[in-house]
Structure formats: C-alpha cells, structure tokens
Scaffold this motif. Structure first.
Motif, PDB file in Angstrom:
ATOM      1  N   PHE A   1      -7.294   4.924   2.919  1.00 50.83           N
ATOM      2  CA  PHE A   1      -7.803   4.855   3.517  1.00 50.83           C
ATOM      3  C   PHE A   1      -7.503   3.307   4.191  1.00 50.83           C
ATOM      4  O   PHE A   1      -7.961   2.205   5.165  1.00 50.83           O
ATOM      5  N   LEU A   2      -7.186   2.712   3.098  1.00 50.61           N
ATOM      6  CA  LEU A   2      -6.303   1.316   2.979  1.00 50.61           C
ATOM      7  C   LEU A   2      -5.340   1.201   3.961  1.00 50.61           C
ATOM      8  O   LEU A   2      -5.569  -0.162   5.117  1.00 50.61           O
TER       9      LEU A   2
ATOM     10  N   VAL B   1       0.681  -1.073   0.182  1.00 51.91           N
ATOM     11  CA  VAL B   1      -0.130   0.172  -0.016  1.00 51.91           C
ATOM     12  C   VAL B   1       1.007   1.347  -0.222  1.00 51.91           C
ATOM     13  O   VAL B   1       0.989   1.905  -1.047  1.00 51.91           O
ATOM     14  N   LEU B   2       2.412   1.077   0.904  1.00 49.49           N
ATOM     15  CA  LEU B   2       2.899   1.804   0.603  1.00 49.49           C
ATOM     16  C   LEU B   2       3.514   2.502  -0.227  1.00 49.49           C
ATOM     17  O   LEU B   2       3.227   3.576  -0.923  1.00 49.49           O
ATOM     18  N   VAL B   3       3.706   1.098  -1.112  1.00 52.72           N
ATOM     19  CA  VAL B   3       4.984   1.839  -2.302  1.00 52.72           C
ATOM     20  C   VAL B   3       3.356   2.463  -3.323  1.00 52.72           C
ATOM     21  O   VAL B   3       3.609   2.985  -4.401  1.00 52.72           O
ATOM     22  N   ALA B   4       2.102   1.392  -4.190  1.00 56.01           N
ATOM     23  CA  ALA B   4       1.293   2.229  -4.042  1.00 56.01           C
ATOM     24  C   ALA B   4       0.821   3.585  -4.175  1.00 56.01           C
ATOM     25  O   ALA B   4      -0.014   4.227  -5.161  1.00 56.01           O
TER      26      ALA B   4
ATOM     27  N   HIS C   1      -8.210  13.094 -10.103  1.00 62.00           N
ATOM     28  CA  HIS C   1      -8.256  11.549 -10.426  1.00 62.00           C
ATOM     29  C   HIS C   1      -6.906  10.847  -9.309  1.00 62.00           C
ATOM     30  O   HIS C   1      -7.636   9.548  -8.331  1.00 62.00           O
ATOM     31  N   SER C   2      -6.031  10.410  -9.526  1.00 63.03           N
ATOM     32  CA  SER C   2      -4.628  10.484  -8.900  1.00 63.03           C
ATOM     33  C   SER C   2      -4.429  11.240  -7.692  1.00 63.03           C
ATOM     34  O   SER C   2      -4.023   9.920  -6.630  1.00 63.03           O
ATOM     35  N   VAL C   3      -5.092  11.646  -7.073  1.00 65.38           N
ATOM     36  CA  VAL C   3      -5.383  12.090  -5.400  1.00 65.38           C
ATOM     37  C   VAL C   3      -6.082  11.463  -5.239  1.00 65.38           C
ATOM     38  O   VAL C   3      -5.910  11.329  -4.036  1.00 65.38           O
ATOM     39  N   ALA C   4      -7.587  10.809  -5.802  1.00 65.72           N
ATOM     40  CA  ALA C   4      -8.519  10.308  -5.234  1.00 65.72           C
ATOM     41  C   ALA C   4      -8.146   9.407  -4.201  1.00 65.72           C
ATOM     42  O   ALA C   4      -8.571   8.201  -3.635  1.00 65.72           O
TER      43      ALA C   4
ATOM     44  N   LEU D   1      -5.724  -1.166   7.068  1.00 60.04           N
ATOM     45  CA  LEU D   1      -4.866  -2.691   7.708  1.00 60.04           C
ATOM     46  C   LEU D   1      -4.393  -2.323   9.126  1.00 60.04           C
ATOM     47  O   LEU D   1      -4.571  -3.488   9.813  1.00 60.04           O
ATOM     48  N   ARG D   2      -4.316  -0.668   9.928  1.00 57.60           N
ATOM     49  CA  ARG D   2      -4.184  -0.380  11.325  1.00 57.60           C
ATOM     50  C   ARG D   2      -5.153  -0.845  12.012  1.00 57.60           C
ATOM     51  O   ARG D   2      -5.404  -1.951  13.341  1.00 57.60           O
ATOM     52  N   LEU D   3      -6.339  -0.314  11.556  1.00 54.12           N
ATOM     53  CA  LEU D   3      -7.751  -0.797  12.738  1.00 54.12           C
ATOM     54  C   LEU D   3      -8.751  -2.532  12.996  1.00 54.12           C
ATOM     55  O   LEU D   3      -8.139  -2.795  13.421  1.00 54.12           O
TER      56      LEU D   3
END
Length: 64
Positions: A51-52, A9-12, A41-44, A56-58
C-alpha cells in the motif's frame, strides 16, 4: 527523496516477506499456532508495504 522512500519501502517489504516465510515454515514444522498467527501478521505487514508503494506512486503524479 521519493527514490529513497521507495528504496526504504522495498527493503522493508523484502524483510517482512522473508520473516513471514520463516515464521510460516517454523509454524508448519512445529505445529505452533502462535508462529502461524505471527506469519499471518507478517503477511499483513507486507501488504502495508504494498500500500505504501502504491501511495508513493500515486503521490508522484501531476496534480489534476
């Protein structure tokens, strides 16, 4: 497994934010409304990565 997911997720997210910056720069430089829309769109997409990360944390918390 969770650390691999977080790393992915961090890389993406880093890729999405760099793409957003490049599209924004190109849109501002050329005045292209299509590139500016693509930057939004890329900011979204980047926000989806945020959110991912939160989910993951929750999801890693102990059940209550």
């Amino acid at each position: 497994m969770a650390s691999e997911s977080k790393k992915t997720v961090l890389v993406a997210g880093a890729a999405n934010i760099s793409i957003a910056v490049a599209k924004l720069a190109g849109g501002l430089f050329t005045g292209s409304s299509a590139l500016l829309a693509e930057a939004a769109h890329s900011v979204a997409d980047t926000m989806n990565e945020v959110f991912l990360l939160v989910s993951l944390r929750l999801g890693g918390r102990e059940p209550d």
